[in-house]
Enzyme design. Structure first.
Site, PDB file in Angstrom:
ATOM      1  N   GLY A 136      49.565  46.752 -18.268  1.00 50.00           N
ATOM      2  CA  GLY A 136      50.629  45.847 -17.997  1.00 50.00           C
ATOM      3  C   GLY A 136      51.134  46.009 -16.560  1.00 50.00           C
ATOM      4  O   GLY A 136      50.513  46.368 -15.620  1.00 50.00           O
ATOM      5  N   SER A 137      52.685  45.982 -16.460  1.00 51.70           N
ATOM      6  CA  SER A 137      53.298  46.081 -15.121  1.00 51.70           C
ATOM      7  C   SER A 137      53.014  47.405 -14.469  1.00 51.70           C
ATOM      8  O   SER A 137      53.402  47.386 -13.039  1.00 51.70           O
ATOM      9  CB  SER A 137      54.776  45.683 -15.243  1.00 51.70           C
ATOM     10  OG  SER A 137      54.740  44.194 -15.503  1.00 51.70           O
ATOM     11  N   THR A 138      52.871  48.382 -15.205  1.00 52.27           N
ATOM     12  CA  THR A 138      52.646  49.946 -14.099  1.00 52.27           C
ATOM     13  C   THR A 138      51.542  49.627 -13.087  1.00 52.27           C
ATOM     14  O   THR A 138      51.565  50.264 -12.214  1.00 52.27           O
ATOM     15  CB  THR A 138      52.190  50.932 -15.177  1.00 52.27           C
ATOM     16  OG1 THR A 138      50.899  50.543 -15.842  1.00 52.27           O
ATOM     17  CG2 THR A 138      53.114  51.087 -16.329  1.00 52.27           C
ATOM     18  N   LYS A 159      51.462  47.091 -11.212  1.00 49.52           N
ATOM     19  CA  LYS A 159      52.459  46.551 -10.001  1.00 49.52           C
ATOM     20  C   LYS A 159      52.636  47.699  -8.970  1.00 49.52           C
ATOM     21  O   LYS A 159      52.633  47.380  -7.693  1.00 49.52           O
ATOM     22  CB  LYS A 159      53.514  45.832 -10.366  1.00 49.52           C
ATOM     23  CG  LYS A 159      53.268  44.640 -11.149  1.00 49.52           C
ATOM     24  CD  LYS A 159      54.560  43.784 -11.860  1.00 49.52           C
ATOM     25  CE  LYS A 159      54.329  42.803 -12.674  1.00 49.52           C
ATOM     26  NZ  LYS A 159      55.135  42.239 -13.323  1.00 49.52           N
TER      27      LYS A 159
END
Length: 580
Positions: free
Chosen positions: A282-284, A286
């Protein structure tokens, strides 16, 4: 007269000959006695030496006396494994195993019944079958305790023998089971460090000193266990790395098992989620998307993207979980965790640049660490624009928690990636490593990661006295060829102290369930970030990291960044609600 002389000569001659023969007979007898004595003495000496050799060396003495084939050799002298402070994690203790020669057992029924009385768990029916078999060698019980050895000896049953060896013992039980692994009954390394360093450990000698601090390991294990129970998760994983030399201070995978009794655990419990499991994080991701865009010159901190509308491409639609529906600066894209902004940034950067940087970060090849259980990342077979966009926010690519944590060490330590290790580095040795980012990009990423905690989705990771920077991650769980609705992989990757990074702390929960305290949210900001906070608050003082009296993040340079901070403060209430 002549006759008398002749007789006298004859008598004397006979007497001389008789005396000579007597002397020869005595000499021969004495020599024969000496030879016989020497032969008997040598024979007794050989027997005595052999008995001493058998008794002292203790190698299959019972089986040789019984005329049995030699038993399996015991792993004498397997080295200990100790933590970075010398605390024993694995050692070997003397042990005896019981076997029988059925041909020498007088009453199999009586022997089976008596053995079952002194050895709990021994099935008398199974023992009876073994003792009535036609073979000459059957195992009855491996690795007896000293008390059990005494009780069996006391029975005085003929046909029973003992094989002396060693038993591998793990004093901390399940606390570091996935890291240490275990051995089989014959002392062969089967998993973990025991398997990876099996040949070295077999040679004996000095212990292997690993980088793990068992005190920090206990903290991470305790906090993850509590979170797993609180949120009714299927599993959990956690990892703590030294950002400057790659040392692993703690590694936890739950559920776990007792290394002293690995066969009693389900096979799923022996699966190492930290190194073997691969997940969409997921957003890790980013963090890496922003870092590579800045480092490649695709964007600056003053740039931004329109995140007011979802992106529709083919049959896919990219949206934000809690969108701002407006133009977002590069810092805002990371702090507000915008999928739309990240995807547009990745498109501008391009697939080739994205793959190049992901390769530098070690995210598209298996991690390097001293364990046999290492998973391979799952990457798209065809890397199209849609893959570039979804990978920017951690979907469409699956990696291990170890890979994420290792890559973040290079993100924050000045831009140098060093492989993670389970071995204690001598005298502060720091591997040379590979440069993956400029020092300036690394500084900017530290500031942005601090903003995520002070102003964005990672607020629950903020530890008083220890400025933490990091990023939340929440992804739908892959099952088969699709995703399971409501099944999440929720994580948080944290760094502290963020202004002078020393440690990376990653926590992950597999399919957590939200509760009343989290308003039924089960995202990384709600369930994983608080675990990092508690771990940091407990391990910081233990490792001698001084607390900061003023842990406010220093502002980034540039008017737009200052404006962003002011705007963030004005919208604090809205952001705290939407971040989770």
């Amino acid at each position: 007269m002549n006759r008398q002389r002749q007789f006298s000569f004859t008598y004397s001659d006979v007497r001389l000959r008789f005396d000579e023969n007597l002397r020869q007979a005595l000499e021969t007898g004495r020599n024969r006695l000496l030879v016989a004595g020497a032969v008997f003495g040598l024979a007794f000496l050989v027997i005595a030496v052999r008995i001493v050799n058998l008794a002292v060396m203790e190698q299959d003495f019972g089986s040789r006396v019984a005329g049995l084939p030699p038993s399996v050799p015991a792993p004498y002298g397997r080295s200990d494994i100790v933590d970075r402070n010398g605390v024993i994690l694995a050692t070997s203790l003397p042990s005896a195993s019981l076997y029988a020669d059925p041909s020498k057992v007088l009453d199999a029924g009586e022997a089976a019944e008596k053995l079952a009385q002194v050895l709990p768990g021994l099935n008398p029916a199974e023992v009876l079958v073994k003792l009535q078999s036609k073979g000459r060698f059957v195992w009855l019980r491996r690795n007896l305790t000293p008390q059990q050895l005494y009780l069996v000896n006391r029975l005085g049953l003929p046909g029973l023998f003992f094989n002396n060896g060693e038993r591998r013992i793990y004093p901390h039980g399940r606390l570091a089971s996935h890291l240490l692994g275990f051995t089989d009954v014959d002392g062969n390394g089967i998993a973990g460090i025991e398997r990876y360093f099996d040949q070295v450990l077999r040679r004996g000698g000095d212990p292997i000193k690993v980088s793990v601090d068992i005190r920090v390991q206990a903290i991470l294990h305790e906090e993850l266990s509590a979170a797993m129970k609180e949120f009714n998760a299927l599993g959990a994983a956690g990892l703590i790395l030294d950002v400057n030399n790659g040392e692993t201070l703690a590694m936890v995978s739950l559920p776990d098992f007792d290394s002293n009794a690995p066969n009693d655990a389900a096979s799923a419990n022996r699966f190492n989620r930290v190194t073997k499991g691969v997940y969409e994080m997921g957003s890790t991701f980013k963090l890496f998307n922003t870092a590579m865009a800045l480092d490649s010159g695709t964007v600056t901190l003053d740039d931004g993207y329109d995140a007011s509308k979802p992106i529709r491409i083919s049959r896919f639609t990219i949206t934000d979980f809690h969108g701002k529906d407006r133009w977002l600066t590069v810092p805002e894209i990371l702090v507000y965790s915008s999928n739309i902004g990240s995807a547009k940034m990745a498109l501008d950067m391009g697939t080739t640049t994205q793959r190049t940087y992901l390769d530098r970060f070690g995210l598209i090849s298996p991690a390097s660490i001293e364990l046999p259980e290492v998973g391979s990342p799952l990457i798209p077979p065809r890397w199209r624009d849609i893959n570039t966009m979804t990978i920017s926010y951690g979907h469409g690519i699956a990696v291990s928690p170890l890979q994420i944590a290792t890559a973040v060490t290079g993100l924050v330590n000045g831009g140098v990636l060093r492989p993670s290790t389970l071995l204690k580095q001598q005298n502060g040795f720091r591997p040379e490593g590979t440069r993956i980012l400029s020092a300036e990009t690394s500084r900017n990423m530290r500031s942005l990661m601090r903003m995520v905690v002070t102003q964005g989705t990672g607020s629950k990771a903020d530890a008083r006295g220890y400025p933490v920077g990091g990023k939340t991650g929440t992804a739908d769980k892959m099952t088969g060829g699709g995703y399971r609705s409501g099944a999440l992989i929720s994580s948080f990757i944290g760094v502290f102290p963020i202004y002078d990074p020393k440690y990376v702390v990653l926590t992950l929960l597999d399919e957590p369930k939200g509760n009343e305290d989290t308003f039924n949210y089960a995202t990384g900001g709600w369930v994983a970030a608080p675990v990092v906070r508690r771990v940091v608050q407990r391990m910081g003082p233990l490792l001698g990291v001084p607390p900061e009296l003023d842990d406010e993040a220093p502002a980034l340079n540039g008017a737009s960044r200052l404006a962003f901070l002011g705007q963030a403060q004005n919208e604090s209430r809205e952001r705290v609600f939407e971040a989770h």
